[in-house]
Design an enzyme around this catalytic site. Sequence first.
Site, PDB file in Angstrom:
ATOM      1  N   CYS A 156      -1.718  -3.837 -10.238  1.00 20.39           N
ATOM      2  CA  CYS A 156      -2.189  -3.615  -8.870  1.00 20.39           C
ATOM      3  C   CYS A 156      -3.466  -4.431  -8.741  1.00 20.39           C
ATOM      4  O   CYS A 156      -4.504  -4.068  -9.293  1.00 20.39           O
ATOM      5  CB  CYS A 156      -2.459  -2.139  -8.596  1.00 20.39           C
ATOM      6  SG  CYS A 156      -3.267  -1.841  -7.007  1.00 20.39           S
ATOM      7  N   ASN A 190       8.061  -6.211  -4.082  1.00 24.91           N
ATOM      8  CA  ASN A 190       7.170  -6.092  -2.932  1.00 24.91           C
ATOM      9  C   ASN A 190       7.551  -7.181  -1.932  1.00 24.91           C
ATOM     10  O   ASN A 190       7.866  -8.309  -2.330  1.00 24.91           O
ATOM     11  CB  ASN A 190       5.711  -6.270  -3.358  1.00 24.91           C
ATOM     12  CG  ASN A 190       5.255  -5.207  -4.331  1.00 24.91           C
ATOM     13  OD1 ASN A 190       5.672  -4.060  -4.267  1.00 24.91           O
ATOM     14  ND2 ASN A 190       4.395  -5.598  -5.261  1.00 24.91           N
ATOM     15  N   ARG A 203       6.835  -1.933  -3.183  1.00 29.70           N
ATOM     16  CA  ARG A 203       7.826  -1.168  -3.932  1.00 29.70           C
ATOM     17  C   ARG A 203       7.179   0.114  -4.447  1.00 29.70           C
ATOM     18  O   ARG A 203       6.121   0.091  -5.073  1.00 29.70           O
ATOM     19  CB  ARG A 203       8.329  -2.008  -5.117  1.00 29.70           C
ATOM     20  CG  ARG A 203       9.316  -1.295  -6.026  1.00 29.70           C
ATOM     21  CD  ARG A 203       9.757  -2.195  -7.165  1.00 29.70           C
ATOM     22  NE  ARG A 203       8.630  -2.694  -7.936  1.00 29.70           N
ATOM     23  CZ  ARG A 203       8.749  -3.545  -8.947  1.00 29.70           C
ATOM     24  NH1 ARG A 203       9.922  -4.018  -9.278  1.00 29.70           N
ATOM     25  NH2 ARG A 203       7.684  -3.940  -9.606  1.00 29.70           N
ATOM     26  N   CYS A 213      -2.309  -5.284  -0.361  1.00 31.13           N
ATOM     27  CA  CYS A 213      -1.674  -5.354  -1.686  1.00 31.13           C
ATOM     28  C   CYS A 213      -2.236  -6.581  -2.387  1.00 31.13           C
ATOM     29  O   CYS A 213      -1.981  -7.713  -1.961  1.00 31.13           O
ATOM     30  CB  CYS A 213      -0.156  -5.446  -1.544  1.00 31.13           C
ATOM     31  SG  CYS A 213       0.711  -5.771  -3.100  1.00 31.13           S
TER      32      CYS A 213
END
Length: 330
Positions: free
Chosen positions: A76, A198, A217, A225
């Site tokens: 992330c 994603n 996702r 993101c």
Amino acid sequence: MALSITKTHGSQNDILVIDGAPTDHFAQPDIARAVGLMCDRRRGFGSDGVYFVADHGDGTAQAWFYNPDGSAALLCGNGMRGAGRLLLDRHQAESVVLHTGPYAFTVRAADTTSHGVRQVAVDLPAVDFTPAEPIVAQAEGSFVDQLLPAFHPSRRVTALAVPNSHLVSVVDTYDEADLVATGTRVATTPDVFPIGANVSFVLPLAPAEVFIRTFERGAGLTLSCGSGVAASRAVLSRLGQVAPEQPVVIRNPGGIARSWLQPEGDVWRPVLEGNATKVYSAQVDPQVLLGDGPVEYVGEAYLDEVNAFAALNSENRKVLQEAGISLTDV
């Protein structure tokens, strides 16, 4: 042992950062349940995911990331900004390195904005347009700027790994309902997208300035993101729209950032630079997180940081409004 939790955000992609490895606090079968309750916005703390960080004490750490549904992910990018910033502060360092899976992420201190917003820059792993695990089933080699009806009837798409899987479309108009529908199709069509992905729509606003929104996702539509930004930035250069080394201003609903690519041989390594804001810190008994909630806690809020970012993002939102971009907050 109490869980030490700090809520952070990068472009309002809010991530809980927890000291220690996940198995320091939970049995392996219980991790997904605990993460799900922590991320729940009614019964828990509310977040877009959880980073567990085991600090080695020497400016390096091991990190594990979980989506709100409890599934593990390799990266992330926005969460890495928050986790890295906490380590930078703890070690009073200019850079730290976080390891996750086979990858190492360098997080460096960056300039504080005129609003007083702390920023960091994250050096991400090289983007991969030909990942060993195909993002599009039966695709041979790279899948770049192609039509794929299972993805969308008219939008071209590029597949790449950063290292998590992404599908990116550069668009000339932004339609949020269309993005949600496309992301949902990808999530529910495993015969075409076997590992999921994603999905990002990228709208150019000006030379070296774009709007990006991602359907993630395991999380759905989010305000930002980080890996979606990195993937989108790489696609812009792969399509010849901007030179790799050129910093591009990235506008998300959740904030503003910059990204560029560092060429190393025949690969590109993205850099993501933006805010790393602390929201609050708290401690909680891990056993509470195996119940049904609601979770009660006492913590310390960092209102100066929250307010400084709010001032910065109000300017960003004004730009998006003037560009005619209609948004739904999540």
